[in-house]
Write a protein that holds these residues in place. Structure first.
Motif, short mmCIF file in Angstrom:
data_model
loop_
_atom_site.label_atom_id
_atom_site.label_comp_id
_atom_site.label_asym_id
_atom_site.label_seq_id
_atom_site.Cartn_x
_atom_site.Cartn_y
_atom_site.Cartn_z
N UNK A 221 -7.09 -3.58 26.87
CA UNK A 221 -6.73 -4.85 27.52
C UNK A 221 -5.83 -4.66 28.72
N UNK A 222 -5.15 -3.53 28.77
CA UNK A 222 -4.32 -3.21 29.95
C UNK A 222 -4.21 -1.70 30.05
N UNK A 223 -3.95 -1.22 31.25
CA UNK A 223 -3.83 0.22 31.44
C UNK A 223 -3.04 0.51 32.70
N UNK A 224 -2.83 1.78 32.97
CA UNK A 224 -2.13 2.18 34.19
C UNK A 224 -2.75 3.46 34.70
N UNK A 225 -2.56 3.71 35.99
CA UNK A 225 -2.89 5.02 36.55
C UNK A 225 -1.91 5.30 37.66
N UNK A 226 -1.67 6.58 37.91
CA UNK A 226 -0.67 6.90 38.92
C UNK A 226 -0.93 8.24 39.56
N UNK A 227 -0.36 8.42 40.75
CA UNK A 227 -0.37 9.74 41.39
C UNK A 227 1.09 10.13 41.63
N UNK A 228 1.31 11.09 42.50
CA UNK A 228 2.67 11.59 42.72
C UNK A 228 3.60 10.52 43.30
N UNK A 229 3.05 9.64 44.11
CA UNK A 229 3.90 8.70 44.85
C UNK A 229 4.09 7.35 44.16
N UNK A 230 3.01 6.84 43.56
CA UNK A 230 3.08 5.47 43.05
C UNK A 230 2.10 5.29 41.89
N UNK A 231 2.15 4.11 41.28
CA UNK A 231 1.25 3.86 40.16
C UNK A 231 0.77 2.43 40.21
N UNK A 232 -0.23 2.10 39.41
CA UNK A 232 -0.75 0.74 39.39
C UNK A 232 -1.00 0.30 37.96
N UNK A 233 -0.92 -1.02 37.76
CA UNK A 233 -1.13 -1.64 36.45
C UNK A 233 -2.36 -2.52 36.53
N UNK A 234 -3.17 -2.49 35.50
CA UNK A 234 -4.31 -3.41 35.41
C UNK A 234 -4.30 -4.09 34.06
N UNK A 235 -4.36 -5.43 34.06
CA UNK A 235 -4.37 -6.18 32.81
C UNK A 235 -5.68 -6.95 32.66
N UNK A 236 -5.66 -7.98 31.83
CA UNK A 236 -6.88 -8.76 31.62
C UNK A 236 -7.25 -9.57 32.85
#
Length: 432
Positions: A221-236
């Motif tokens: 239902x939600x997740x995240x991904x990131x690299x060295x500099x920043x990250x992102x959130x994804x929800x429903x």
């Protein structure tokens, strides 16, 4: 009626003396009875956070983001390090002694002959204080487990379980499935339940489904991904991109941050939060004693890792820090913890152990810890490369580590909250 204390230290001393007579009675009937007499209700959304590890960090991130958005925030978080007031924050500020005394008086005035433990009494008082403080949102951290924790007499709008691991087995059971069921006890029918453990116990999923909670699972239902500099959130129904990493350091913090953002997504109609405020809140969050790296040299790390899962995370974080010639550990822990499993992941990173007794009847004895650690001594290690020394208290253990560590070395203070609190108190007094 006997007169009640008028200052906070006297109140706390009274509660501690009463507490000695009140064993932990794992039931909520007494707490619920006093809650009803107090007419304790919240006129704002309530976010409740449970979990073996990560709950304090998740609460701190929620508070920081919501304060950046301009909301009035009430936070109940525990335990405290130096002052009891740390447990109650109103709008980012510690509650005053006077406000806490008033809240204690309120509980005492309706308690009647109901016996409450120290924890139950103070929990009711702080929740009452927050409910009376005209806040826009209340964030409540669960102490032990969930189902039978005093906080759980309140119905949360959003309930978060951060991680489920083995701890407090005497009360919660000795498997992740048993503990997961206890933590899922904070979920409510028809309301949102969030779990940010990457491998949630089936018992938690089953309980959420059986009561009809709206369960959000990480990866589904939600997740995240990131690299060295920043990250992102994804929800429903919401994405947040190019986020700054949380100011709280460590490998698990994106799990905690994702759970916090999922809760804010659920509440976005009542408590809308802009992208800039979310970024600022994560970038500015502070929480003492959670992989807290102090400024200056030698490098010093404070971490309340006291169960196997937290110790493994701390070890991973230490491994990511780069080279240090020697690492000194100031270590004290309660006898009822899985001490071997806490020490095991740390052994490869620590060269010199300063083990300490703690100011609690449950403290593991330094001689017992030293015996376990001596058994881990690398074959052929010289005194310069490995040592175990015992101390009567955390301040003495810390002073010894500081006296021996060079500027290219590292000091890690970990284990019980008492260990970290003792070192914090020693540092504070040395500054004055």
């Amino acid at each position: 009626m006997p007169t009640t204390p008028t200052i906070l230290p006297d109140w706390l001393a009274l509660l501690e003396s009463r507490h000695a007579e009140t064993h932990i009675d794992m039931g909520l009937d007494r707490v619920r009875a006093v809650k009803e007499r107090l007419q304790l209700t919240f006129a704002c959304p309530v976010i409740m956070v449970a979990g073996t590890n990560g709950k304090g960090s998740t609460c701190a991130m929620l508070e920081s983001v919501l304060l950046q958005c301009g909301y009035r925030v009430g936070l109940y978080i525990k335990p405290h390090f130096l002052d009891f007031n740390e447990r109650a924050r109103i709008n980012g500020e510690l509650a005053s002694d006077a406000a806490l005394v008033e809240a204690f008086d309120a509980v005492e005035s309706v308690r009647g002959d109901v016996a409450l433990t120290y924890f139950e009494f103070t929990t009711l008082a702080i929740m009452h204080l927050i409910s009376q403080s005209n806040v826009d949102v209340a964030i409540l951290e669960v102490g032990l487990g969930g189902r039978l924790d005093a906080v759980n007499v309140v119905d949360a709008d959003v309930a978060i379980v951060t991680s489920v691991d083995i701890d407090h087995t005497d009360y919660l059971g000795d498997t992740r499935e048993k503990i997961g069921f206890e933590k899922a006890g904070i979920f409510r029918a028809g309301r949102t339940a969030i779990c940010s453990d990457p491998v949630p116990p089936q018992s938690l999923i089953d309980h959420a489904e059986s009561i009809g909670a709206d369960l959000w699972l990480l990866g589904r239902d939600f997740n995240y991904q990131g690299d060295q500099q920043q990250w992102s959130y994804g929800g429903r129904g919401q994405r947040r991109n190019s986020l700054a990493y949380p100011a709280l350091r460590g490998a698990n913090q994106l799990l905690n941050a994702s759970a916090a953002l999922a809760a804010l997504e659920v509440l976005r109609m009542q408590l809308p939060c802009g992208a800039q405020e979310v970024r600022a809140g994560l970038a500015l969050v502070e929480l003492p004693g959670r992989f807290q790296v102090l400024p200056g040299r030698p490098t010093q790390v404070l971490d309340v890792a006291h169960n196997p899962h937290a110790a493994a995370t701390l070890a991973q974080n230490l491994g990511n820090m780069g080279f240090h010639r020697y690492t000194y550990a100031v270590f004290g822990i309660m006898e009822d913890k899985d001490i071997d499993a806490v020490i095991a992941p740390m052994a490869q990173y620590v060269d010199h152990w300063c083990v300490t007794a703690l100011p609690s009847p449950r403290s593991a004895q330094p001689a017992h810890l030293a015996e376990k650690l001596e058994a881990l001594k690398p074959a052929g290690a010289k005194a310069d490369d490995f040592s175990v020394t015992s101390f009567a208290n955390p301040a003495e253990a810390y002073a010894n580590a500081v006296s021996r560590a060079g500027e290219n070395d590292r000091i890690v203070v970990f284990g019980s909250f008492y260990t970290v609190a003792g070192v914090m108190a020693a540092r504070k007094s040395s500054l004055h």
